[in-house]
Design a protein around this motif. Structure first.
Motif, PDB file in Angstrom:
ATOM      1  N   THR A  13       0.856  -1.193   0.000  1.00 28.50           N
ATOM      2  CA  THR A  13       0.000   0.000   0.000  1.00 28.50           C
ATOM      3  C   THR A  13       0.892   1.243   0.000  1.00 28.50           C
ATOM      4  O   THR A  13       1.973   1.259   0.600  1.00 28.50           O
ATOM      5  CB  THR A  13      -0.912   0.024   1.240  1.00 28.50           C
ATOM      6  OG1 THR A  13      -0.100  -0.027   2.423  1.00 28.50           O
ATOM      7  CG2 THR A  13      -1.857  -1.154   1.224  1.00 28.50           C
ATOM      8  N   PHE A 180      -0.620  10.094   7.737  1.00 25.97           N
ATOM      9  CA  PHE A 180      -1.521   9.627   8.797  1.00 25.97           C
ATOM     10  C   PHE A 180      -2.149  10.778   9.576  1.00 25.97           C
ATOM     11  O   PHE A 180      -3.122  10.576  10.298  1.00 25.97           O
ATOM     12  CB  PHE A 180      -0.768   8.716   9.778  1.00 25.97           C
ATOM     13  CG  PHE A 180      -0.122   7.531   9.122  1.00 25.97           C
ATOM     14  CD1 PHE A 180      -0.890   6.575   8.489  1.00 25.97           C
ATOM     15  CD2 PHE A 180       1.253   7.381   9.138  1.00 25.97           C
ATOM     16  CE1 PHE A 180      -0.298   5.474   7.886  1.00 25.97           C
ATOM     17  CE2 PHE A 180       1.850   6.285   8.541  1.00 25.97           C
ATOM     18  CZ  PHE A 180       1.075   5.326   7.906  1.00 25.97           C
ATOM     19  N   LYS A 227      -3.927   5.958  14.429  1.00 27.55           N
ATOM     20  CA  LYS A 227      -4.076   5.556  13.037  1.00 27.55           C
ATOM     21  C   LYS A 227      -2.733   5.122  12.456  1.00 27.55           C
ATOM     22  O   LYS A 227      -2.638   4.107  11.750  1.00 27.55           O
ATOM     23  CB  LYS A 227      -4.646   6.724  12.230  1.00 27.55           C
ATOM     24  CG  LYS A 227      -4.822   6.424  10.747  1.00 27.55           C
ATOM     25  CD  LYS A 227      -5.340   7.662  10.025  1.00 27.55           C
ATOM     26  CE  LYS A 227      -5.426   7.415   8.519  1.00 27.55           C
ATOM     27  NZ  LYS A 227      -5.889   8.645   7.817  1.00 27.55           N
ATOM     28  N   SER A 231      -1.683   1.349  11.200  1.00 26.48           N
ATOM     29  CA  SER A 231      -1.257   1.166   9.809  1.00 26.48           C
ATOM     30  C   SER A 231       0.131   0.555   9.711  1.00 26.48           C
ATOM     31  O   SER A 231       0.427  -0.199   8.783  1.00 26.48           O
ATOM     32  CB  SER A 231      -1.274   2.511   9.074  1.00 26.48           C
ATOM     33  OG  SER A 231      -2.567   3.074   9.082  1.00 26.48           O
TER      34      SER A 231
END
Length: 401
Positions: A13, A180, A227, A231
């Motif tokens: 990603t 983020f 977050k 991630s």
């Protein structure tokens, strides 16, 4: 911390397109091989022999990397990594519950497999906060963690493009991880020349030829911090080149439990930095004084050496003069030692014949001129043919005339 070549990046990603950085899932398995309960097996069991049996079970698939994690009397544990998480599930199905038979061993060995994604370290209990906090608007750093500690980040991946060195850039680090959320503070200890002296440690290392660094990132909001942690959990950092090839690097991501960006920690670092700067200034001044002192000493030594050189030249010149004078004196003494060599009487005696010859030549010329003047033109020729009869005169006669 290992760097590997990525052949299948389908599960990656995007993290930061400008820096060609991506996050690739970590695909690992923990493989446990249970040993016989008998304390004395019929023969020793080789770890590498067991590993060969495991590789044959997953054929034609392969591990990207595999290593021995632990070996005891009860089990042998291997840590294997695959290219993707989907492949991990395939390998898990091939290995879990299988039986390994070794030559010379009566008891079969059972294989069990579990995923190995790793777990986060817990938040400090004394802070009274949990990873999944309620997101209250006013959250203090001391009450709710909002900073991340990174270890093993490759310097070259965070260096400005076209730069000759491989020092990471704080601005690039900020841009990469701002995906983020808004970042409040960024700190790379490697870039502080005084930090290693303060902590008596090193803030970097080498990972298969790549120099790595440590970093601290503080987010403005705790939700952005959470977050980022979610991630980054179970992920590798991947760099994709312009040619399509990619490299993946294992990085260490932890909650910052040291309160790195607290006012007290920042104030302490600044005070220690000021002390070190003052010490450095003092060392520079002391070094400058020593250099000036050494330069003065060198100048004095050069002056002394120049005086000595001039004195040697003067003595040498004087010796040459003395030798020449002595040589002339010796030559003069030799000449004077020869009989009548330079006496005034000898000089007078040598002058007399010369003077007499000159007077005779002068008298002869006068006689010829008078003879020519008295003769007729015809007799001129005869006069040159008749030899002159000149009387022999003594020295005194010539002098009187």
């Amino acid at each position: 911390m290992t760097v590997t070549v990525v052949y299948d990046n389908s599960e990656a990603t995007e993290l930061c397109a400008a820096q060609h950085l991506y996050l690739k899932p970590i695909a690992k398995l923990m493989i446990n091989v249970l040993l016989p309960e008998s304390p004395e097996p019929s023969r020793p069991i080789s770890n590498w022999e067991v590993l060969d049996q495991l590789k044959s079970l997953i054929c034609p698939d392969q591990f990207t990397t595999v290593r021995l994690a632990k070996s005891t009397r009860d089990f042998i544990r291997f840590e294997g990594e695959a290219e993707t998480r989907s492949l991990v599930q395939i390998l898990k199905a091939k290995l879990h519950g299988k039986i390994i038979k070794l030559n010379g061993l009566e008891t079969d060995l059972k294989v069990t497999v579990t995923d190995a994604q790793g777990e986060w370290e817990c938040f400090p209990k004394e802070n009274g906060a949990t990873p999944m906090g309620d997101g209250s608007e006013e959250q203090d750093h001391d009450k709710s963690p909002n900073s991340i500690y990174f270890e093993g980040l490759p310097c070259k991946w965070f260096a400005p493009k076209g730069s000759s060195g491989e020092k990471p850039c704080e601005e690039i680090l900020r841009v990469v991880f701002e995906s983020f959320g808004k970042i409040k503070n960024v700190d790379i200890p490697m870039l502080d020349p005084y930090r290693e002296v303060i902590t008596s440690g090193s803030f970097g290392g080498f990972n298969f030829g790549l120099q790595t660094f440590e970093a601290f990132i503080q987010y403005q909001e705790s939700t952005d911090f959470l977050k980022a942690m979610k991630s980054l959990h179970g992920m590798k950092l991947m760099l994709k080149g312009n040619d399509g090839k990619a490299l993946a690097c294992n990085i260490k991501v932890m909650f910052d439990t040291t309160k790195h960006f607290s006012e007290g920690a920042i104030k302490k670092r600044n005070q220690e930095r000021l002390k070190l700067q003052e010490l450095e200034e003092e060392r520079k001044k002391a070094k400058k004084r020593e250099e000036e002192k050494a330069e003065r000493k060198r100048k004095e030594e050069r002056k002394v050496q120049e005086k000595r050189r001039k004195a040697r030249v003067k003595r040498r010149t004087q010796k040459e003069r003395d030798r020449h004078r002595q040589r002339r004196q010796k030559n003069s003494a030799k000449v004077e030692a020869q009989p009548g060599s330079n006496s005034s009487e000898d000089l007078e005696k040598r002058k007399i014949p010369l003077t007499q010859t000159q007077l005779e030549a002068l008298y002869l010329m006068r006689a010829l001129l008078r003879k020519i003047a008295d003769c007729s033109p015809r007799e001129h020729c005869r006069a040159f043919l008749i030899p002159l009869q000149l009387p022999t005169l003594e020295h005194n006669t010539w002098n009187s005339k």
